[in-house]
Design a protein around this motif. Sequence first.
Motif, PDB file in Angstrom:
ATOM      1  N   THR A 175      32.836  47.981 106.232  1.00 57.57           N
ATOM      2  CA  THR A 175      32.626  48.415 104.418  1.00 57.57           C
ATOM      3  C   THR A 175      34.003  49.045 104.183  1.00 57.57           C
ATOM      4  N   PHE A 176      34.584  47.599 103.498  1.00 56.14           N
ATOM      5  CA  PHE A 176      35.923  48.623 102.456  1.00 56.14           C
ATOM      6  C   PHE A 176      36.285  48.414 101.788  1.00 56.14           C
ATOM      7  N   LEU A 177      36.727  49.360 100.367  1.00 57.26           N
ATOM      8  CA  LEU A 177      36.957  49.029  99.179  1.00 57.26           C
ATOM      9  C   LEU A 177      38.567  48.746  98.968  1.00 57.26           C
ATOM     10  N   LEU A 178      38.263  47.291  98.039  1.00 59.26           N
ATOM     11  CA  LEU A 178      39.693  46.777  97.580  1.00 59.26           C
ATOM     12  C   LEU A 178      40.189  47.185  96.565  1.00 59.26           C
ATOM     13  N   LEU A 227      40.228  45.474 114.136  1.00 56.60           N
ATOM     14  CA  LEU A 227      40.605  44.542 113.666  1.00 56.60           C
ATOM     15  C   LEU A 227      40.452  43.875 112.771  1.00 56.60           C
ATOM     16  N   ALA A 228      38.680  45.171 112.133  1.00 59.40           N
ATOM     17  CA  ALA A 228      38.419  45.387 110.886  1.00 59.40           C
ATOM     18  C   ALA A 228      39.194  44.927 109.774  1.00 59.40           C
ATOM     19  N   PHE A 229      39.674  46.033 109.648  1.00 59.29           N
ATOM     20  CA  PHE A 229      40.874  46.497 108.605  1.00 59.29           C
ATOM     21  C   PHE A 229      42.019  45.539 108.493  1.00 59.29           C
ATOM     22  N   CYS A 230      42.264  44.871 109.735  1.00 61.55           N
ATOM     23  CA  CYS A 230      43.477  43.726 109.921  1.00 61.55           C
ATOM     24  C   CYS A 230      42.645  42.273 109.264  1.00 61.55           C
ATOM     25  N   CYS A 231      41.748  42.160 108.812  1.00 59.30           N
ATOM     26  CA  CYS A 231      41.217  41.228 108.967  1.00 59.30           C
ATOM     27  C   CYS A 231      40.675  41.431 107.071  1.00 59.30           C
ATOM     28  N   ALA A 232      40.497  42.529 106.565  1.00 58.10           N
ATOM     29  CA  ALA A 232      39.886  42.763 105.229  1.00 58.10           C
ATOM     30  C   ALA A 232      41.420  42.827 104.829  1.00 58.10           C
ATOM     31  N   ALA A 233      42.334  43.619 104.937  1.00 59.17           N
ATOM     32  CA  ALA A 233      44.208  43.004 104.687  1.00 59.17           C
ATOM     33  C   ALA A 233      44.665  42.014 104.483  1.00 59.17           C
ATOM     34  N   SER A 234      44.364  40.997 105.896  1.00 63.25           N
ATOM     35  CA  SER A 234      44.869  39.637 105.418  1.00 63.25           C
ATOM     36  C   SER A 234      43.792  38.901 104.173  1.00 63.25           C
ATOM     37  N   LYS A 282      34.171  45.818  97.024  1.00 62.39           N
ATOM     38  CA  LYS A 282      33.719  46.417  98.566  1.00 62.39           C
ATOM     39  C   LYS A 282      34.061  44.687  99.207  1.00 62.39           C
ATOM     40  N   VAL A 283      34.407  45.519 100.277  1.00 61.97           N
ATOM     41  CA  VAL A 283      34.381  43.934 101.058  1.00 61.97           C
ATOM     42  C   VAL A 283      33.650  44.383 102.993  1.00 61.97           C
ATOM     43  N   GLN A 284      32.167  43.734 103.628  1.00 60.42           N
ATOM     44  CA  GLN A 284      32.010  44.003 104.297  1.00 60.42           C
ATOM     45  C   GLN A 284      32.389  43.180 105.011  1.00 60.42           C
ATOM     46  N   ILE A 285      33.195  43.537 106.316  1.00 53.07           N
ATOM     47  CA  ILE A 285      33.492  42.794 107.731  1.00 53.07           C
ATOM     48  C   ILE A 285      32.274  43.111 109.290  1.00 53.07           C
ATOM     49  N   ARG A 286      32.316  41.766 109.318  1.00 60.67           N
ATOM     50  CA  ARG A 286      31.717  41.380 110.396  1.00 60.67           C
ATOM     51  C   ARG A 286      32.156  41.299 111.994  1.00 60.67           C
ATOM     52  N   VAL A 287      32.249  42.556 112.836  1.00 60.23           N
ATOM     53  CA  VAL A 287      33.151  42.149 113.885  1.00 60.23           C
ATOM     54  C   VAL A 287      31.790  41.728 115.327  1.00 60.23           C
ATOM     55  N   ASP A 288      32.046  40.365 115.617  1.00 61.16           N
ATOM     56  CA  ASP A 288      30.977  40.458 116.687  1.00 61.16           C
ATOM     57  C   ASP A 288      32.059  41.286 118.232  1.00 61.16           C
TER      58      ASP A 288
END
Length: 174
Positions: free
Chosen positions: A117-120, A25-32, A91-97
């Motif tokens: 944390t992902f790198l774009l 889910l975090a990967f999909c969120c960062a990609a979208s 760097k993008v930080q995605i929070r998944v609750d």
Amino acid sequence: MQPQYRNRHNFMIFGGFLLKATFELAFCCAASFSHSRPSFLSLDPSTFDNPVPVGSVLYLAATVAYTDPPLVDLDAKSSVTDKHKESQFTKVQIRVDSKVRDIEHGHTKSTGQFNYTFLLEKSIKVMPRTYSEFMVWVDARRRVERVDAVMDESEIAGETSYGATHNKKRGITE
């Protein structure tokens, strides 16, 4: 949650399955969010607050919590540095609750919070609009600063990644 994802010796869902679901889910969120393919950097330390029983419903919600370099530098004493001016990477930080709802009783409990944390390969920024979004942003900013401090300390101490250290011991140079 289905029985094939349970722990071997009880009727609770395996934590690795939860990590896999939250990562996807975090990967999909960062990609979208970025309209590009993100590269995984890190997962902050996470705890599982409550178990997820087989037969319950799992709710996952992903949020873009922070981007680095930030849109606004909150440090009044420092100016914007060169690395923050024209950076092609973000760097993008995605929070998944995650929450679980028991079907029979209808009770909902938090099962954990996961920060990825992902790198774009593009310059993209996010700024909170509401007070609650700002609190999430500040928390994520502090987490990123902690990770950066640890990385800086390891570089100063001369530590490298496992692969480079392992290759040095074997006499392999790159």
